[in-house]
Design a protein around this motif. Sequence first.
Motif, PDB file in Angstrom:
ATOM      1  N   GLN A  96       0.809  -1.214   0.000  1.00 10.39           N
ATOM      2  CA  GLN A  96       0.000   0.000   0.000  1.00 10.39           C
ATOM      3  C   GLN A  96       0.853   1.279   0.000  1.00 10.39           C
ATOM      4  O   GLN A  96       0.697   2.110  -0.864  1.00 10.39           O
ATOM      5  CB  GLN A  96      -0.971  -0.012   1.187  1.00 10.39           C
ATOM      6  N   ALA A  97       1.741   1.431   0.976  1.00 11.68           N
ATOM      7  CA  ALA A  97       2.534   2.670   1.048  1.00 11.68           C
ATOM      8  C   ALA A  97       3.431   2.808  -0.178  1.00 11.68           C
ATOM      9  O   ALA A  97       3.552   3.893  -0.743  1.00 11.68           O
ATOM     10  CB  ALA A  97       3.362   2.708   2.321  1.00 11.68           C
ATOM     11  N   GLN A 100       1.457   3.974  -3.100  1.00 12.37           N
ATOM     12  CA  GLN A 100       1.171   5.406  -3.032  1.00 12.37           C
ATOM     13  C   GLN A 100       2.380   6.221  -3.497  1.00 12.37           C
ATOM     14  O   GLN A 100       2.230   7.230  -4.181  1.00 12.37           O
ATOM     15  CB  GLN A 100       0.778   5.820  -1.613  1.00 12.37           C
ATOM     16  N   ILE A 101       3.564   5.776  -3.114  1.00 13.97           N
ATOM     17  CA  ILE A 101       4.788   6.483  -3.507  1.00 13.97           C
ATOM     18  C   ILE A 101       5.032   6.343  -5.000  1.00 13.97           C
ATOM     19  O   ILE A 101       5.352   7.313  -5.692  1.00 13.97           O
ATOM     20  CB  ILE A 101       6.001   5.977  -2.692  1.00 13.97           C
ATOM     21  N   GLU A 124       3.230  12.630   0.011  1.00 14.25           N
ATOM     22  CA  GLU A 124       2.945  12.801   1.432  1.00 14.25           C
ATOM     23  C   GLU A 124       1.445  12.983   1.675  1.00 14.25           C
ATOM     24  O   GLU A 124       0.909  12.511   2.682  1.00 14.25           O
ATOM     25  CB  GLU A 124       3.742  13.981   1.996  1.00 14.25           C
ATOM     26  N   HIS A 126      -0.890  11.492   0.068  1.00 14.19           N
ATOM     27  CA  HIS A 126      -1.484  10.150   0.050  1.00 14.19           C
ATOM     28  C   HIS A 126      -1.062   9.312   1.249  1.00 14.19           C
ATOM     29  O   HIS A 126      -1.855   8.518   1.758  1.00 14.19           O
ATOM     30  CB  HIS A 126      -1.113   9.420  -1.236  1.00 14.19           C
ATOM     31  N   LEU A 127       0.172   9.467   1.693  1.00 12.85           N
ATOM     32  CA  LEU A 127       0.650   8.668   2.829  1.00 12.85           C
ATOM     33  C   LEU A 127       0.086   9.150   4.162  1.00 12.85           C
ATOM     34  O   LEU A 127      -0.169   8.342   5.056  1.00 12.85           O
ATOM     35  CB  LEU A 127       2.182   8.708   2.891  1.00 12.85           C
ATOM     36  N   PHE A 128      -0.086  10.459   4.301  1.00 12.24           N
ATOM     37  CA  PHE A 128      -0.491  11.041   5.585  1.00 12.24           C
ATOM     38  C   PHE A 128      -1.652  12.018   5.404  1.00 12.24           C
ATOM     39  O   PHE A 128      -1.523  13.213   5.686  1.00 12.24           O
ATOM     40  CB  PHE A 128       0.703  11.759   6.223  1.00 12.24           C
ATOM     41  N   VAL A 143      10.550  11.034   3.958  1.00  9.32           N
ATOM     42  CA  VAL A 143      10.054   9.991   3.053  1.00  9.32           C
ATOM     43  C   VAL A 143      11.048   9.770   1.910  1.00  9.32           C
ATOM     44  O   VAL A 143      11.365   8.623   1.563  1.00  9.32           O
ATOM     45  CB  VAL A 143       8.650  10.340   2.514  1.00  9.32           C
ATOM     46  N   CYS A 147      12.947   6.312   1.113  1.00  6.92           N
ATOM     47  CA  CYS A 147      12.827   5.693  -0.212  1.00  6.92           C
ATOM     48  C   CYS A 147      14.207   5.417  -0.793  1.00  6.92           C
ATOM     49  O   CYS A 147      14.451   4.338  -1.358  1.00  6.92           O
ATOM     50  CB  CYS A 147      12.030   6.593  -1.160  1.00  6.92           C
ATOM     51  N   TYR A 154      11.310   7.736  -5.911  1.00  8.75           N
ATOM     52  CA  TYR A 154      10.595   8.879  -5.352  1.00  8.75           C
ATOM     53  C   TYR A 154      10.614   9.964  -6.425  1.00  8.75           C
ATOM     54  O   TYR A 154      11.643  10.578  -6.676  1.00  8.75           O
ATOM     55  CB  TYR A 154      11.299   9.342  -4.079  1.00  8.75           C
TER      56      TYR A 154
END
Length: 194
Positions: A96-97, A100-101, A124, A126-128, A143, A147, A154
């Motif tokens: 998942q994470a 998103q990245i 960020e 999407h992650l937070f 992040v 990565c 990234y």
Amino acid sequence: WVTFPFLVVSFQAGDLIGLFTNRTIGATLYGADNWERLSLIIGKVLHYSILFGIPFYYHGLTAALVGSASYLFVQGVVLATTFAASHNVPESKPVQAVQQILTSANWGGVIGNFFTGGLNLQIEHHLFPAISFMHYPAIAAIVEDECNKRGVQYAKYPTLPEIVGRFVRYMKEVGVAAEVPRPLSSNPHVMSRF
């Protein structure tokens, strides 16, 4: 592109519906107290007073409507372009994470963050999603470092014109099929792979 100008109008309508129903698309809003609701209402009243009320007072109805509509349409195009460009460059094409990245790209820094409410830092965002966008620039550095340590790509661009240029080139690239699909059967709706 035709619908881009109406994006902000749909967001404003969603805000008002969410205020009264405690729901927004995909989520139920819990924990908002009366002060938070009042602050939202005050913010909306101030926003629309500046956007429409003051121009109406000084310049009349026609000028206020034209000015407000122009502002909302331009803002919608900018916002939709920000969304589209931040998700459609070749680097953003999934755990998942990591997904998103890999499916988002950032552009700009602190100034872009201020003017877009954190939407320029899509990774960020999407992650937070529950963290204030004011923290995104600091989180972005962490992040990106993580990565790099883990070999996860990234994607970031220094400015909005750079990512929009890359977005336009990428859309042109993916819009050109290497080969025309051909039917697998006599059914014209069943197509073969490229």
